[in-house]
Enzyme design. Structure first.
Site, short mmCIF file in Angstrom:
data_model
loop_
_atom_site.label_atom_id
_atom_site.label_comp_id
_atom_site.label_asym_id
_atom_site.label_seq_id
_atom_site.Cartn_x
_atom_site.Cartn_y
_atom_site.Cartn_z
N LYS A 35 0.86 -1.18 0.00
CA LYS A 35 0.00 0.00 0.00
C LYS A 35 0.89 1.24 0.00
CE LYS A 35 -4.09 2.01 2.05
NZ LYS A 35 -3.62 3.36 2.35
N LYS B 287 -6.27 -8.33 -1.83
CA LYS B 287 -7.46 -8.31 -2.70
C LYS B 287 -7.78 -9.73 -3.14
CE LYS B 287 -5.96 -3.94 -4.72
NZ LYS B 287 -5.42 -3.26 -5.91
S1 IVH Z 1 -6.95 -0.55 -4.17
C1 IVH Z 1 -11.36 0.00 -4.32
N1 IVH Z 1 -4.39 -1.03 -4.14
O1 IVH Z 1 -4.93 3.30 -0.77
C2 IVH Z 1 -9.93 -0.28 -4.13
N2 IVH Z 1 -5.15 1.04 -3.22
O2 IVH Z 1 -7.09 3.50 1.28
C3 IVH Z 1 -9.17 0.88 -3.64
N3 IVH Z 1 -3.39 2.49 -2.39
O3 IVH Z 1 -7.18 5.41 -2.47
C4 IVH Z 1 -7.80 0.98 -4.02
N4 IVH Z 1 -1.69 1.17 -2.89
O4 IVH Z 1 -4.69 5.64 -2.95
C5 IVH Z 1 -5.36 -0.16 -3.82
N5 IVH Z 1 -2.16 -1.60 -4.20
C6 IVH Z 1 -3.12 -0.72 -3.88
C7 IVH Z 1 -2.84 0.53 -3.28
C8 IVH Z 1 -3.89 1.38 -2.96
C9 IVH Z 1 -2.06 2.34 -2.37
C10 IVH Z 1 -4.13 3.67 -1.86
C11 IVH Z 1 -5.07 4.31 -2.85
C12 IVH Z 1 -6.42 4.25 -2.23
C13 IVH Z 1 -6.09 4.09 -0.79
C14 IVH Z 1 -7.21 3.38 -0.08
#
Ligand code: IVH
Length: 676
Positions: A118, A284
């Protein structure tokens, strides 16, 4: 400079900056030259960096996630950019997997997860048509983003054109814009951390300015893809690599909670050596058809969670224990602690949750304690170091009165059949502390969302007797406000406009805003769709009609005994009635507009009884709603279809449905009917 002088200077410069920002961002009419603006901004940032305790809510550097400004064109996302639910430990991760398995009604919990770092940056969406980058949006508020295409184009990691044998006609790639830690060192002086620097750079008016800052991009997901041919998240990620996107090299597939834990520890150990900030790992569900079945709640997908790294801890001492009163009268004890830095933020208050928690940990004034902070969560007192306790320390005795002097009591919870852990003051609007919190709730983002009328202003207007009741918000004396310290012609006018706009409110937002306990946004929507108009809702104010209406609420799926009792209690209070009546007069409350999904089930009321073999009750409900149907909670004449699962259906409901000649389907007949 002395503390007070710094404070005074900070407030003065911050006020100026807010004013210039408003003119620049919202009115697109700068009041001063760029260089003068930069000078003031740098000064404010410098003070914030050196004296973080001065920063109240949003620091100047923290412009990320702010409401969409008018500087860039606003564009609605084809699919909302949601946020993620958070998980903090193994128990949380097990809970998450159980929820997934329950929702899908799949007993084997050995799901494959795409595990992705993340990245702590700024998310962006890139749309390619026939392989050409045509649209680039910021997340904005998740529904509407800002058109930052030109700025995104300056990022070298972002392909402007994708070449492959096959590319979907429309391809929306989502990912994170960030600044490497090493690069950040070079530009450090202007920003608090790399994330803010990335946000600031992306929102530069002139793309040439963005180009000066070394932004990078990791791709991690998709929005719209047409035609959609991918079956797995991991498959899509590897496609991203083929297309020339940077994908985090530490992303991998994991299965089951043990592997997740092992992987988590491994990455956490690597964290300091990585050239970018990460704050956890996103897990995920890899199978995209399962993702589709799981869908999302209003804020986050059910198929993913952000498993955060362990929270930061620090040691401090308790100077005092005070109580705070919430909008429902809940009394929360808060420890005032010797200020200490936890994860880069100065903490001087930490929650003690409730009386039982204080008792369990035997927390006392003067104790040395461990305080912890995880992400955006409120800092909390974790434990007491008993060895360091002074001999003369006294056991803390919880106050038996609210700050207003009223009695505080623990209520009996009808659904858990236990006494609540929380003590409450139940004087409602007659307790000035509760009343003030209620007003803050009314103006909050999810309710009336009045620009310029935040918590601080409510405090100020309360003290000046300008706002004591909800209706006062719409009766403000602007001539008086104009002359107040911190207010001027312009800000008063803006407030006036914002309040005028807020008079028009949807029925469900209105119901949410009046703050009936146990009626959150989702329940307010259910009630809105039931009452349809304020005239119908207002019948609750009438004692003679109330019980009959409350009986009908039993039919609604999602509204249970707890909610009905709470609505009843709320309207049994004559002060509430008076307040709500006066409030309604000031407003223009719009009828509930059903976004009637056209589908096989539009205008059809369905009810489920018993459990199903193939899907969970929650999924059955979501499915019916996706087909445009409405799910009811009891059998009545209004019901059109009763679907009976094999496991423990309620005989009484079936008999009643037969009596009323309602169509009855078995689980399989139901799938056949829906053609799925
Ligand atoms: S998935 C609906 N994958 O984290 C799915 N987010 O707290 C949402 N982020 O707004 C996003 N790395 O800015 C996803 N591998 C990753 C990520 C990621 C960073 C951030 C992104 C999102 C936030 C959510």
């Amino acid at each position: 400079m002395k503390k007070e002088e710094i404070n005074k200077r900070y407030r003065k410069q911050k006020k100026l900056l807010d004013r210039y920002n408003h003119h620049y961002f919202n009115l697109d009419a700068p009041l001063i030259s760029d260089s003068k603006y930069d000078k003031i901004k740098s000064e404010v940032i410098e003070i914030e960096k050196n004296y973080p305790f001065l920063v109240e809510k949003k620091s100047v550097q923290d412009q990320v996630g702010a409401p969409v400004t008018k500087r860039f064109k606003k564009i609605k996302h084809s699919i909302p950019m949601l946020s993620l639910s958070n998980t903090f430990d193994t128990i949380g991760m097990n809970d998450f997997i159980s929820k997934v398995s329950n929702y899908l009604n799949i007993k084997n919990k050995n799901f494959s997860f795409s595990s992705e770092l993340k990245i702590d940056g700024i998310s962006a969406s890139l749309t390619y048509k026939k392989g050409i980058l045509i649209k680039g949006l910021s997340r904005g508020d998740g529904i509407t983003g800002e058109d930052i295409l030109e700025n995104l184009k300056t990022i070298k990691d972002i392909p402007k054109k994708i070449l492959d044998e096959y590319i979907p006609e429309i391809l929306e790639v989502r990912g994170e814009v960030y600044i490497g830690k090493k690069d950040f060192k070079k530009i450090k002086k202007n920003f608090a951390n790399p994330r803010n620097a990335a946000g600031g750079s992306l929102r530069q008016k002139d793309p040439k300015e963005t180009n000066k800052i070394p932004l990078k991009f990791f791709a991690y997901g998709f929005g719209v893809i047409n035609p959609m041919i991918y079956k797995k998240q991991s498959e899509f990620i590897s496609k991203l690599k083929d297309w020339g996107f940077n994908v985090n090299p530490l992303n991998t597939l994991v299965k089951g909670v043990e592997q997740i834990e092992r992987h988590h520890k491994k990455i956490e150990n690597m964290r300091p050596s990585l050239d970018y900030d990460i704050d956890g790992i996103v897990y995920k569900i890899d199978d995209l058809s399962l993702q589709k079945r799981l869908g999302s709640t209003s804020n986050s997908p059910r198929w993913a969670t952000a498993y955060k790294f362990s929270s930061e801890k620090a040691i401090s001492t308790i100077k005092d224990i005070i109580i705070q009163v919430g909008r429902t009268g809940a009394i929360t004890p808060v420890a005032k602690i010797e200020p200490v830095t936890v994860g880069g933020v100065i903490v001087s208050n930490a929650t003690l949750h409730n009386e039982d928690e204080i008792e369990r940990k035997d927390v006392r004034i003067g104790d040395t304690i461990v305080v912890q902070r995880a992400g955006d969560v409120i800092p909390q007192v974790v434990s007491v170091d008993l060895k360091k306790r002074k001999k003369n320390s006294k056991k803390y005795s919880f106050p038996n009165k609210c700050l207003c002097g009223g009695k505080i009591q623990k209520e009996f919870n009808a659904s858990t059949k236990k006494q609540d852990a929380v003590r409450r003051c139940n004087k409602g609007y007659d307790c000035s502390f509760t009343a003030k919190e209620k007003l803050k709730h009314i103006v909050s983002k999810e309710a009336f969302n009045i620009d310029g009328l935040g918590k601080k202003v409510i405090d100020q207007f309360w003290d000046l007797n300008l706002i004591k009741n909800p209706s006062d918000i719409f009766d403000l004396n602007f001539d008086k406000i104009k002359k107040l310290d911190g207010w001027g012609e312009l800000s008063t006018n803006n407030l006036k406009v914002a309040i005028e706009q807020a008079r028009n409110i949807s029925l469900n937002k209105f119901i949410y805003s009046i703050g009936i306990r146990h009626i959150g946004q989702e329940n307010a929507k259910i009630l809105g769709s039931f009452f349809k108009s304020i005239d119908q809702f207002q019948k609750l104010l009438n004692e003679n009609q109330r019980d009959e209406i409350l009986k009908n609420l039993n039919d609604l799926d999602g509204i249970g005994e707890t909610q009905i009792i709470s609505i009843k209690n709320f309207f049994n209070n004559s002060k509430n009635i008076e307040i709500i009546k006066n409030f309604i007069i000031k407003l223009n409350i719009q009828n509930f507009s059903e976004k009637n999904k056209k589908g096989k089930l539009s205008n059809i009321n369905i009810m489920f009884t018993g459990s199903f073999r193939k899907i969970s009750r929650s999924e059955a409900k979501a499915l019916a709603e996706n087909f445009g149907g409405k799910v009811l909670g009891s059998v009545s004449k209004k019901l059109d279809i009763l679907v009976v699962g094999n496991l423990k259906p309620t005989k009484k409901k079936i008999d009643r449905a037969k009596e009323l000649k309602i169509k009855i389907y078995s689980e399989d007949e139901w799938y056949n009917f829906l053609n799925i």
